[in-house]
Design a protein around this motif. Structure first.
Motif, PDB file in Angstrom:
ATOM      1  N   GLN A  60       0.805  -1.219   0.000  1.00 52.79           N
ATOM      2  CA  GLN A  60       0.000   0.000   0.000  1.00 52.79           C
ATOM      3  C   GLN A  60       0.843   1.277   0.000  1.00 52.79           C
ATOM      4  O   GLN A  60       0.523   2.238  -0.696  1.00 52.79           O
ATOM      5  CB  GLN A  60      -0.952  -0.008   1.200  1.00 52.79           C
ATOM      6  CG  GLN A  60      -1.908   1.171   1.262  1.00 52.79           C
ATOM      7  CD  GLN A  60      -1.360   2.356   2.036  1.00 52.79           C
ATOM      8  OE1 GLN A  60      -0.594   2.145   2.988  1.00 52.79           O
ATOM      9  NE2 GLN A  60      -1.727   3.557   1.643  1.00 52.79           N
ATOM     10  N   ARG A  65      -1.354   3.467  -7.152  1.00 56.13           N
ATOM     11  CA  ARG A  65      -2.614   2.761  -7.396  1.00 56.13           C
ATOM     12  C   ARG A  65      -2.381   1.257  -7.278  1.00 56.13           C
ATOM     13  O   ARG A  65      -1.393   0.732  -7.799  1.00 56.13           O
ATOM     14  CB  ARG A  65      -3.154   3.088  -8.791  1.00 56.13           C
ATOM     15  CG  ARG A  65      -3.502   4.563  -9.004  1.00 56.13           C
ATOM     16  CD  ARG A  65      -4.018   4.779 -10.420  1.00 56.13           C
ATOM     17  NE  ARG A  65      -2.965   4.504 -11.408  1.00 56.13           N
ATOM     18  CZ  ARG A  65      -3.186   3.960 -12.600  1.00 56.13           C
ATOM     19  NH1 ARG A  65      -4.420   3.588 -12.953  1.00 56.13           N
ATOM     20  NH2 ARG A  65      -2.186   3.767 -13.457  1.00 56.13           N
ATOM     21  N   LEU A  67      -4.520  -2.514  -7.551  1.00 58.03           N
ATOM     22  CA  LEU A  67      -5.732  -3.254  -7.875  1.00 58.03           C
ATOM     23  C   LEU A  67      -5.542  -4.718  -7.494  1.00 58.03           C
ATOM     24  O   LEU A  67      -4.575  -5.355  -7.909  1.00 58.03           O
ATOM     25  CB  LEU A  67      -6.048  -3.160  -9.370  1.00 58.03           C
ATOM     26  CG  LEU A  67      -7.243  -4.016  -9.846  1.00 58.03           C
ATOM     27  CD1 LEU A  67      -8.550  -3.514  -9.232  1.00 58.03           C
ATOM     28  CD2 LEU A  67      -7.332  -4.041 -11.363  1.00 58.03           C
ATOM     29  N   ARG A  80     -12.862  -6.016   0.260  1.00 54.64           N
ATOM     30  CA  ARG A  80     -13.410  -4.653   0.275  1.00 54.64           C
ATOM     31  C   ARG A  80     -13.827  -4.233   1.675  1.00 54.64           C
ATOM     32  O   ARG A  80     -13.612  -3.082   2.079  1.00 54.64           O
ATOM     33  CB  ARG A  80     -14.607  -4.581  -0.668  1.00 54.64           C
ATOM     34  CG  ARG A  80     -14.236  -4.572  -2.156  1.00 54.64           C
ATOM     35  CD  ARG A  80     -15.464  -4.669  -3.040  1.00 54.64           C
ATOM     36  NE  ARG A  80     -15.127  -4.514  -4.460  1.00 54.64           N
ATOM     37  CZ  ARG A  80     -15.969  -4.771  -5.455  1.00 54.64           C
ATOM     38  NH1 ARG A  80     -17.197  -5.187  -5.193  1.00 54.64           N
ATOM     39  NH2 ARG A  80     -15.574  -4.603  -6.709  1.00 54.64           N
ATOM     40  N   ASN A  83     -10.762  -3.213   3.614  1.00 52.52           N
ATOM     41  CA  ASN A  83      -9.893  -2.216   2.992  1.00 52.52           C
ATOM     42  C   ASN A  83     -10.043  -0.846   3.638  1.00 52.52           C
ATOM     43  O   ASN A  83     -11.148  -0.308   3.739  1.00 52.52           O
ATOM     44  CB  ASN A  83     -10.220  -2.111   1.495  1.00 52.52           C
ATOM     45  CG  ASN A  83      -9.274  -1.174   0.761  1.00 52.52           C
ATOM     46  OD1 ASN A  83      -8.169  -0.906   1.218  1.00 52.52           O
ATOM     47  ND2 ASN A  83      -9.721  -0.677  -0.383  1.00 52.52           N
ATOM     48  N   ASP A  86      -7.436   4.384   0.323  1.00 50.17           N
ATOM     49  CA  ASP A  86      -8.033   4.954  -0.886  1.00 50.17           C
ATOM     50  C   ASP A  86      -7.330   4.516  -2.159  1.00 50.17           C
ATOM     51  O   ASP A  86      -7.947   4.525  -3.240  1.00 50.17           O
ATOM     52  CB  ASP A  86      -8.010   6.486  -0.796  1.00 50.17           C
ATOM     53  CG  ASP A  86      -8.944   7.026   0.279  1.00 50.17           C
ATOM     54  OD1 ASP A  86      -9.888   6.298   0.656  1.00 50.17           O
ATOM     55  OD2 ASP A  86      -8.726   8.152   0.737  1.00 50.17           O
ATOM     56  N   ASN A  87      -6.059   4.158  -2.075  1.00 47.79           N
ATOM     57  CA  ASN A  87      -5.322   3.802  -3.287  1.00 47.79           C
ATOM     58  C   ASN A  87      -5.421   2.314  -3.624  1.00 47.79           C
ATOM     59  O   ASN A  87      -4.784   1.850  -4.572  1.00 47.79           O
ATOM     60  CB  ASN A  87      -3.851   4.216  -3.170  1.00 47.79           C
ATOM     61  CG  ASN A  87      -3.114   3.481  -2.059  1.00 47.79           C
ATOM     62  OD1 ASN A  87      -3.698   3.136  -1.036  1.00 47.79           O
ATOM     63  ND2 ASN A  87      -1.818   3.250  -2.260  1.00 47.79           N
ATOM     64  N   LYS A  89      -8.017  -0.809  -4.683  1.00 53.77           N
ATOM     65  CA  LYS A  89      -9.340  -1.206  -5.168  1.00 53.77           C
ATOM     66  C   LYS A  89      -9.343  -2.712  -5.409  1.00 53.77           C
ATOM     67  O   LYS A  89      -8.309  -3.312  -5.703  1.00 53.77           O
ATOM     68  CB  LYS A  89      -9.686  -0.476  -6.473  1.00 53.77           C
ATOM     69  CG  LYS A  89      -9.601   1.043  -6.399  1.00 53.77           C
ATOM     70  CD  LYS A  89     -10.618   1.628  -5.429  1.00 53.77           C
ATOM     71  CE  LYS A  89     -10.517   3.156  -5.399  1.00 53.77           C
ATOM     72  NZ  LYS A  89     -11.410   3.743  -4.362  1.00 53.77           N
ATOM     73  N   TYR A  90     -10.537  -3.297  -5.304  1.00 48.88           N
ATOM     74  CA  TYR A  90     -10.684  -4.732  -5.536  1.00 48.88           C
ATOM     75  C   TYR A  90     -11.791  -4.987  -6.554  1.00 48.88           C
ATOM     76  O   TYR A  90     -12.850  -4.353  -6.495  1.00 48.88           O
ATOM     77  CB  TYR A  90     -11.018  -5.461  -4.231  1.00 48.88           C
ATOM     78  CG  TYR A  90      -9.886  -5.464  -3.224  1.00 48.88           C
ATOM     79  CD1 TYR A  90      -8.840  -6.377  -3.321  1.00 48.88           C
ATOM     80  CD2 TYR A  90      -9.865  -4.551  -2.174  1.00 48.88           C
ATOM     81  CE1 TYR A  90      -7.802  -6.387  -2.402  1.00 48.88           C
ATOM     82  CE2 TYR A  90      -8.826  -4.552  -1.245  1.00 48.88           C
ATOM     83  CZ  TYR A  90      -7.799  -5.471  -1.366  1.00 48.88           C
ATOM     84  OH  TYR A  90      -6.763  -5.477  -0.453  1.00 48.88           O
ATOM     85  N   GLU A  91     -11.527  -5.889  -7.494  1.00 49.10           N
ATOM     86  CA  GLU A  91     -12.507  -6.243  -8.516  1.00 49.10           C
ATOM     87  C   GLU A  91     -12.470  -7.747  -8.776  1.00 49.10           C
ATOM     88  O   GLU A  91     -11.440  -8.401  -8.580  1.00 49.10           O
ATOM     89  CB  GLU A  91     -12.216  -5.515  -9.840  1.00 49.10           C
ATOM     90  CG  GLU A  91     -12.341  -4.002  -9.792  1.00 49.10           C
ATOM     91  CD  GLU A  91     -12.061  -3.372 -11.147  1.00 49.10           C
ATOM     92  OE1 GLU A  91     -12.020  -4.119 -12.151  1.00 49.10           O
ATOM     93  OE2 GLU A  91     -11.876  -2.146 -11.196  1.00 49.10           O
TER      94      GLU A  91
END
Length: 291
Positions: A60, A65, A67, A80, A83, A86-87, A89-91
């Motif tokens: 982090q 960024r 992902l 999520r 988490n 802010d930097n 993300k999870y998909e």
């Protein structure tokens, strides 16, 4: 891709009991990156098969960024919810279909997962999304070495550590796919041999993550392993009428707990008060400029 860490039972144990990757691992990966990239190439990292974020969050502070992608919606849900950055993300996504543009990734990592990928498709996809001078780090650990903390005599402590670790390895070995067994035992040498890159390294020594655990955490870690759930499912299908007490007779997590308490002479002690160290020896494949 072999899909085994998707059901909700596994993901709950996974997020609570799997160790987070420590800075010694991150630093070794970044050292390789800095040797082969410009130092300011720390924009985007993607963690493939991120689970609930044990490796994702470790990077982090080092990237603008981040992902994390995983095939399991349950794992992404857990990631999520935990988490705080802010930097990051999870998909939902797969190793064979990474949801990123071409030549966009500075560093691609995958922790305790790539032995389950379709490696040919994964390497093709990794090359597509990585920048021309991008780096890749694939790392893993096997079952930890368990060291009792209540035993003062060094020889006795070593004896109990050897016995406990051997039993844990025996139970941990129940894996359905041949690829995982091969990769575990050779510490990713097979995967290293398949990587085509201008620069690559295979590391098997010098990276140890040390965790202070109790017996509850050891059992929770064991129950976070997909092979445990596969084994329990198989046994329950074979013994549909088994009582709760009969199930305990072949539940490896219960047998492991009973072994520890008996052999460590702590049968009257609460599980949370049976203290130990868990040492995870990490091995990794590092690559730069995939071909």
């Amino acid at each position: 891709m072999i899909r085994v860490y998707e059901n909700e039972d596994i993901t709950k144990f996974y997020v609570e009991f799997r160790p987070r990757f420590q800075q010694c691992v991150v630093e070794r990966v970044l050292k390789f990156c800095n040797e082969h990239q410009e130092n300011d190439n720390q924009d985007l990292i993607v963690d493939v098969a991120c689970g609930s974020g044990q490796a994702t969050s470790a990077f982090q502070k080092h990237f603008k960024r981040i992902l994390g992608i995983d095939v399991s919606p349950n794992q992404i849900k857990q990631a999520r919810s935990a988490n705080e950055h802010d930097n990051i993300k999870y998909e939902v996504g797969t190793a064979e279909n990474i949801p990123l543009e071409e030549s966009s990734v500075d560093l691609l990592v995958s922790a305790t997962a790539c032995h389950r990928f379709d490696l040919g498709k994964f390497f093709t996809e990794a090359k597509r999304v990585m920048k021309p001078n991008g780096c890749m780090a694939l790392f893993c650990y096997n079952a930890p070495i368990i060291i009792p903390k209540n035993v003062k005599d060094p020889a006795k402590r070593q004896e109990l550590s050897d016995k406990t670790t051997s039993l844990l390895l025996k139970y941990d070995y129940f894996v359905n796919d041949e690829q995982s067994n091969v990769s575990y035992h050779c510490k990713y040498q097979d995967i290293f041999n398949k990587v085509s890159a201008e620069n690559k390294q295979w590391i098997t020594e010098g990276l140890v993550m040390k965790c202070e655990w109790n017996l509850v955490q050891l059992m929770g870690y064991f129950r976070s392993v997909a092979a445990y759930h596969e084994y329990m499912k198989m046994m329950k299908e074979e013994h549909k009428d088994a009582s709760e007490e009969e199930v305990k007779e072949w539940d490896h997590a219960v047998l492991l707990r009973d072994f520890v308490k008996r052999e460590w002479e702590m049968e009257g002690v609460k599980d949370e008060d049976v203290m130990m160290e868990a040492h995870f020896h990490v091995y990794m494949v590092l690559a730069n400029k995939l071909k």
